[in-house]
Design an enzyme around this catalytic site. Sequence first.
Site, PDB file in Angstrom:
ATOM      1  N   TYR A  51     -12.822  14.382  -4.731  1.00 33.94           N
ATOM      2  CA  TYR A  51     -13.521  13.097  -4.812  1.00 33.94           C
ATOM      3  C   TYR A  51     -13.623  12.665  -6.263  1.00 33.94           C
ATOM      4  CZ  TYR A  51     -15.216  10.605  -0.791  1.00 33.94           C
ATOM      5  OH  TYR A  51     -15.278   9.780   0.283  1.00 33.94           O
ATOM      6  N   GLU A  53     -14.843   9.183  -7.523  1.00 33.94           N
ATOM      7  CA  GLU A  53     -15.323   7.799  -7.673  1.00 33.94           C
ATOM      8  C   GLU A  53     -15.512   7.461  -9.146  1.00 33.94           C
ATOM      9  OE1 GLU A  53     -18.618   8.594  -5.193  1.00 33.94           O
ATOM     10  OE2 GLU A  53     -17.981   7.184  -3.642  1.00 33.94           O
ATOM     11  N   ASP A 197       1.467 -11.829  -5.442  1.00 34.00           N
ATOM     12  CA  ASP A 197       1.495 -10.634  -4.598  1.00 34.00           C
ATOM     13  C   ASP A 197       2.960 -10.234  -4.439  1.00 34.00           C
ATOM     14  OD1 ASP A 197       1.533  -8.799  -2.570  1.00 34.00           O
ATOM     15  OD2 ASP A 197       0.257  -9.941  -1.199  1.00 34.00           O
ATOM     16  N   THR A 223       1.954  -3.577  -3.141  1.00 35.09           N
ATOM     17  CA  THR A 223       1.940  -2.294  -2.461  1.00 35.09           C
ATOM     18  C   THR A 223       2.871  -1.382  -3.240  1.00 35.09           C
ATOM     19  OG1 THR A 223       3.776  -2.998  -1.062  1.00 35.09           O
ATOM     20  CG2 THR A 223       1.561  -3.252  -0.144  1.00 35.09           C
ATOM     21  N   LYS A 226       6.831  -0.198  -0.389  1.00 34.84           N
ATOM     22  CA  LYS A 226       7.934  -0.987   0.151  1.00 34.84           C
ATOM     23  C   LYS A 226       9.175  -0.771  -0.725  1.00 34.84           C
ATOM     24  CE  LYS A 226       4.632  -3.960   2.464  1.00 34.84           C
ATOM     25  NZ  LYS A 226       4.023  -5.291   2.629  1.00 34.84           N
ATOM     26  N   ARG A 232       2.112   5.218   0.507  1.00 30.81           N
ATOM     27  CA  ARG A 232       1.359   4.049   0.965  1.00 30.81           C
ATOM     28  C   ARG A 232       0.147   3.871   0.063  1.00 30.81           C
ATOM     29  NH1 ARG A 232       3.764   2.860   5.961  1.00 30.81           N
ATOM     30  NH2 ARG A 232       2.643   0.909   5.986  1.00 30.81           N
TER      31      ARG A 232
HETATM   32  C1  LIG Z   1       2.852  -5.689   3.116  1.00 34.27           C
HETATM   33  C2  LIG Z   1       2.139  -6.741   2.382  1.00 34.27           C
HETATM   34  C3  LIG Z   1       0.775  -6.624   2.071  1.00 34.27           C
HETATM   35  C4  LIG Z   1      -0.150  -5.633   2.693  1.00 34.27           C
HETATM   36  O1  LIG Z   1       0.071  -4.346   2.582  1.00 34.27           O
HETATM   37  P1  LIG Z   1      -0.653  -3.269   3.497  1.00 34.27           P
HETATM   38  O2  LIG Z   1      -0.425  -2.052   2.696  1.00 34.27           O
HETATM   39  O3  LIG Z   1       0.062  -3.295   4.813  1.00 34.27           O
HETATM   40  O4  LIG Z   1      -2.088  -3.628   3.628  1.00 34.27           O
HETATM   41  C5  LIG Z   1       0.203  -7.588   1.271  1.00 34.27           C
HETATM   42  N1  LIG Z   1       0.922  -8.638   0.812  1.00 34.27           N
HETATM   43  C6  LIG Z   1       2.217  -8.796   1.120  1.00 34.27           C
HETATM   44  C7  LIG Z   1       2.946  -9.983   0.594  1.00 34.27           C
HETATM   45  C8  LIG Z   1       2.869  -7.869   1.930  1.00 34.27           C
HETATM   46  O5  LIG Z   1       4.147  -8.061   2.262  1.00 34.27           O
END
Ligand SMILES: *Cc1c(COP(=O)(O)O)cnc(C)c1O
Length: 419
Positions: A51, A53, A197, A223, A226, A232
């Site tokens: 932990y 925080e 994003d 993220t 991807k 993740r």
């Molecule tokens: C996949 C994605 C997210 C969210 O990701 P999670 O890990 O599934 O919560 C946010 N913004 C965009 C543009 C995405 O493609």
Amino acid sequence: MKHLSIADPEICNLVLQEERRQSEKIRMIASENYVSRAVLEATGSVLTNKYSEGYAGKRYYEGQQIIDQVESLAIERAKQVFGAEHVNVQPYSGSPANVAVYLAFLNPGDTILGMALPHGGHLTHGAPVSISGRYFNAQSYELDRDTGLLDYGKIRDKALALRPKLLIAGHSAYPRILDFAKFREIADEAGALLMVDMAHFAGLVAGGVHPSPVPFADVVTTTTHKSLRGPRGAMIMCRSRHAAAIDKAVFPGMQGGPHDNTTAAIAVALREAASDDFKAYARQVVKNAKTLAEGLMAKGFKLITNGTDNHLMLVDLGNKGIAGKKAARALDRAGIVVNCNAVPFDTRKPYDPSGIRLGTPALTSRGFKEKEMLVVANLVDRVIANADDEGLLAATAEEVRQMCSLFPAPGLEHLVEGR
Ligand SMILES: *Cc1c(COP(=O)(O)O)cnc(C)c1O
């Protein structure tokens, strides 16, 4: 997995089945990938037991001698790879990262302006079912009906009329490169903060084949799992002047303890992303997408914007006489995994839209190149044209399995015979 097989044979068996599925299928869900063994090992390490925080040097619990170093390394590497002034590596995933940004800058009821979900935006960019649509005055911009492209003039008009506190750029299904300078200009004119994003294309930015939003945006979220090929998780990058607000919003605003095993795996993935191999990977992801897009168009498939310049493409199946869900199901039975997806101005329902989305990050990770992408285009065409022919779907699945066995997936090499 000898311990898991003894302690919980049921789950162990399911994990093994999923390993096999990932090994034997052509995986083209644009948000998915294969991480390296090294990333898997860090993710599965005892760092999950800790932990921590707070932030390095300012933790609420003791025993942070090691974790502080892990998190600092992850942050330094992210700064290096993306040229960011400040990085927070603690968000649990992409959605919480975006909500943390809203918590940092917005009050309930404030206006946000993002890309509409059915046009390729993300749920967290203001969709009515998401917290982002329920707690804020969420407005959206759409694609141009004729070209399928973003219309920056219209986005500007909307921004000037609505005066949002936050302008959001980024997507989950747009096959073209975004003009970040333009978004910056619009945000400045409208007096808005700009959030980009880059969840989908962060790996392309890291690999130098997609422009970086970092010099333009106040905040960049992403993220890590991807195209970036990490565990993740998520990161928030921002200008130094927003650092305190962002950190406070992530902890204690949104979250408790960070997932230190994930943080370590993010650091590993960023080290990998800084390599020349990763640059070659990113280049190949884009080349593969272009080749697949051309292969599909040669077979009469209609692609939104007539192609792609990133890692994904959106196919409108209207002219093929088949709906998205049925096509995706038939492809899955044939060993080709995609998702059905709304196309711009789709007249069908979100659960069964008119299109499918295909991405090349995972296939590229296992070594598919242009030659294989043309084979994939042929297979997709054959399946879509014979979606009810169970015999053909089964035969295609076997063909796919054979092809995949020549390209062992990272982390799953042991499943391929003779290895
Ligand atoms: C996949 C994605 C997210 C969210 O990701 P999670 O890990 O599934 O919560 C946010 N913004 C965009 C543009 C995405 O493609």
